[in-house]
Design a protein around this motif. Structure first.
Motif, PDB file in Angstrom:
ATOM      1  N   ARG A 225       0.863  -1.044  -0.072  1.00 37.88           N
ATOM      2  CA  ARG A 225       0.009   0.132   0.055  1.00 37.88           C
ATOM      3  C   ARG A 225       1.027   1.428  -0.085  1.00 37.88           C
ATOM      4  O   ARG A 225       0.607   2.333  -0.562  1.00 37.88           O
ATOM      5  CB  ARG A 225      -0.763  -0.042   1.114  1.00 37.88           C
ATOM      6  N   ALA A 226       2.034   1.099   0.527  1.00 34.27           N
ATOM      7  CA  ALA A 226       3.089   2.467   0.756  1.00 34.27           C
ATOM      8  C   ALA A 226       3.486   2.814  -0.601  1.00 34.27           C
ATOM      9  O   ALA A 226       3.796   3.746  -1.082  1.00 34.27           O
ATOM     10  CB  ALA A 226       3.965   2.145   1.846  1.00 34.27           C
TER      11      ALA A 226
ATOM     12  N   LEU B   9       3.126   6.040  -2.891  1.00 33.32           N
ATOM     13  CA  LEU B   9       4.232   6.717  -3.315  1.00 33.32           C
ATOM     14  C   LEU B   9       4.071   7.084  -4.728  1.00 33.32           C
ATOM     15  O   LEU B   9       4.321   8.125  -5.174  1.00 33.32           O
ATOM     16  CB  LEU B   9       5.541   6.165  -2.998  1.00 33.32           C
ATOM     17  N   ALA B  10       3.257   6.128  -5.341  1.00 30.12           N
ATOM     18  CA  ALA B  10       3.082   6.217  -6.923  1.00 30.12           C
ATOM     19  C   ALA B  10       2.047   7.093  -7.163  1.00 30.12           C
ATOM     20  O   ALA B  10       2.121   7.978  -7.912  1.00 30.12           O
ATOM     21  CB  ALA B  10       2.984   4.831  -7.500  1.00 30.12           C
TER      22      ALA B  10
ATOM     23  N   ARG C  97      -6.011   6.489   2.238  1.00 28.88           N
ATOM     24  CA  ARG C  97      -6.239   5.342   1.476  1.00 28.88           C
ATOM     25  C   ARG C  97      -5.033   4.472   1.675  1.00 28.88           C
ATOM     26  O   ARG C  97      -5.161   3.003   1.842  1.00 28.88           O
ATOM     27  CB  ARG C  97      -6.720   5.602   0.183  1.00 28.88           C
ATOM     28  N   PHE C  98      -3.963   4.759   1.449  1.00 31.54           N
ATOM     29  CA  PHE C  98      -2.619   3.940   1.078  1.00 31.54           C
ATOM     30  C   PHE C  98      -1.693   3.948   2.245  1.00 31.54           C
ATOM     31  O   PHE C  98      -1.149   2.912   2.619  1.00 31.54           O
ATOM     32  CB  PHE C  98      -2.024   4.468  -0.010  1.00 31.54           C
ATOM     33  N   LEU C  99      -1.713   5.174   3.363  1.00 31.45           N
ATOM     34  CA  LEU C  99      -0.823   5.095   4.490  1.00 31.45           C
ATOM     35  C   LEU C  99      -1.312   5.198   5.913  1.00 31.45           C
ATOM     36  O   LEU C  99      -0.454   5.183   6.512  1.00 31.45           O
ATOM     37  CB  LEU C  99       0.049   6.530   4.335  1.00 31.45           C
ATOM     38  N   GLY C 100      -2.521   4.902   5.923  1.00 27.76           N
ATOM     39  CA  GLY C 100      -3.201   4.730   7.136  1.00 27.76           C
ATOM     40  C   GLY C 100      -3.401   5.961   7.959  1.00 27.76           C
ATOM     41  O   GLY C 100      -3.504   5.848   8.976  1.00 27.76           O
ATOM     42  N   GLU C 101      -3.214   7.323   7.340  1.00 23.47           N
ATOM     43  CA  GLU C 101      -3.133   8.237   7.923  1.00 23.47           C
ATOM     44  C   GLU C 101      -4.539   8.948   7.926  1.00 23.47           C
ATOM     45  O   GLU C 101      -5.213   9.372   6.886  1.00 23.47           O
ATOM     46  CB  GLU C 101      -2.343   9.360   7.628  1.00 23.47           C
TER      47      GLU C 101
ATOM     48  N   ALA D 167      10.480   4.900   4.594  1.00 20.44           N
ATOM     49  CA  ALA D 167      11.017   6.261   5.178  1.00 20.44           C
ATOM     50  C   ALA D 167      10.234   7.271   4.379  1.00 20.44           C
ATOM     51  O   ALA D 167       9.853   8.419   5.157  1.00 20.44           O
ATOM     52  CB  ALA D 167      12.420   6.302   4.823  1.00 20.44           C
ATOM     53  N   VAL D 168      10.114   7.192   3.220  1.00 23.83           N
ATOM     54  CA  VAL D 168       9.183   8.415   2.573  1.00 23.83           C
ATOM     55  C   VAL D 168       7.827   8.335   3.064  1.00 23.83           C
ATOM     56  O   VAL D 168       7.389   9.464   3.294  1.00 23.83           O
ATOM     57  CB  VAL D 168       9.487   8.120   1.110  1.00 23.83           C
ATOM     58  N   SER D 169       7.255   7.164   3.133  1.00 26.22           N
ATOM     59  CA  SER D 169       5.804   7.016   3.884  1.00 26.22           C
ATOM     60  C   SER D 169       5.703   7.668   4.872  1.00 26.22           C
ATOM     61  O   SER D 169       4.981   8.485   5.190  1.00 26.22           O
ATOM     62  CB  SER D 169       5.495   5.643   3.776  1.00 26.22           C
TER      63      SER D 169
END
Length: 370
Positions: free
Chosen positions: A10-11, A15-16, A64-68, A144-146
């Motif tokens: 998902r991360a 990022l994409a 959606r992707f990073l859970g924030e 790290a970027v996530s």
């Protein structure tokens, strides 16, 4: 392991998607900066509205992707600052994904380049090992970027220090009031149990002993009834004391206390205990009462034939799950579950109840152990 892999994938997708939205950020960044400077251009509202919409898209992507969690509400100054600061992480994310793709390609050379260049093992090994190293760095770079993306969003969209402190104070005040109310409810329940159970047994016992004194010819029979009433009164008194606080919790620990709950239940209770190290005593106490109350509710109201109790600890969080195969329809606002929610909230935990009609009913408590 599977859950960690899903989070990582998902991360990668996040990022994409972030790289794609970064392309829209590129032209907006200087426009937003100019819009904030005097004299204000006439098209300021349009630029800032576009920045707000882009920030909403970014918040949805993070959720959606990073859970924030994505905050709601109209875009504010934080949205403008986020658009200006978003470009750097977007470019970094694209570079990490490119390194990830290159790492996969070069690492795969260890498998197929032998057939293309069998006489040049140095090239094969250097390319393959370099690809493995690049792949390793890129995998960790994704995480790290996530994390950087999430922290950046919290910096611009999250509450300020004063607001967060005020919210924390409100939560503590509400949990304290809930604990006080739960204590009062527990006291009322203990008084009701003593009045309706033990006290009535003792009154009946006194009447039997009085009759035995007055009727000597029936003394043996009356004394036998008195002995039976005494045993029943002791059993009920022991039950009330157990509800107040189980002594076995201090003497033998939480597993033994939960085993006693399973033994006392009139239906099969399966206990799955996967806690490598004991939690703090306050946490174990709340976990015990969650299990005890949930099992009691299953026995009284659900019509279940089986109850499964699972305890797991992941780092500094203890998860308690109680599931029965009953008819469902449990009311989370009922007295017993409300009292449990207050107990759990007093430790900054979370209690959830899922009980669709037809079952099953699942009571899940997450308790911090820090």
């Amino acid at each position: 392991m599977n859950e960690a892999l899903r989070r990582w994938l998902r991360a990668v997708a996040g990022l994409a998607a972030g790289g794609a939205t970064g392309l829209a950020t590129l032209p907006l960044t200087p426009l937003v900066a100019v819009s904030l400077l005097p004299p204000l251009p006439a098209w300021r509202r349009r630029v800032l509205a576009a920045a707000g919409r882009l920030a909403d898209v970014e918040r949805a992507r993070l959720a959606r992707f990073l859970g924030e969690p994505a905050p709601t509400g109209a875009p504010g100054p934080g949205a403008f600052g986020y658009v200006a600061a978003r470009l750097g992480p977007a470019v970094l994310g694209v570079l990490v994904l490119a390194a990830l793709l290159a790492g996969v390609v070069y690492a795969s050379m260890l498998l197929w380049l032998w057939f293309v260049a069998p006489d040049d093992p140095v090239t094969v090994l250097s390319s393959g090992v370099g690809g493995v190293l690049l792949l390793f760095l890129a995998v960790h770079g994704v995480l790290a970027v996530s994390t950087l993306e999430v922290q950046l969003a919290r910096r611009f969209f999250g509450p300020g220090t004063q607001r967060a402190m005020q919210r924390r104070i409100d939560e503590l005040a509400a949990s304290r009031a809930g604990v006080v109310e739960a204590v009062h409810d527990e006291r009322r329940r203990i008084e009701r149990d003593l009045h309706d159970g033990v006290q009535q047994r003792l009154v009946a016992l006194g009447m039997l002993l009085g009759r035995a004194r007055r009727h000597g010819d029936q003394a043996d029979e009356l004394l036998a009834q008195a002995v039976a009433e005494t045993r029943q009164a002791l059993a009920e008194l022991r039950e009330v004391a157990w509800r107040v606080y189980p002594a076995v919790l201090d003497e033998a620990g939480l597993p033994a206390a939960l085993e006693s709950v399973a033994e006392r239940a009139p239906l099969p209770v399966v206990l799955e205990y996967a806690v490598p190290e004991p939690a703090p005593r306050a946490v174990e106490t709340v976990a015990y009462f969650v299990v005890s109350e949930a099992v009691t509710n299953a026995v009284k109201h659900s019509g279940a034939g089986r109850v499964t109790v699972t305890l797991e600890r992941d780092g500094d969080r203890l998860t308690v799950t109680v599931t029965d195969d009953g008819k469902g329809g449990a009311d989370p606002g009922g007295g017993g579950l409300t009292g449990l929610a207050r107990r759990v909230a007093a430790l900054d935990g979370v209690l959830g109840v899922a009980s669709p009609p037809g079952g099953p009913t699942t009571v899940r408590a997450e308790l911090p152990c820090g």
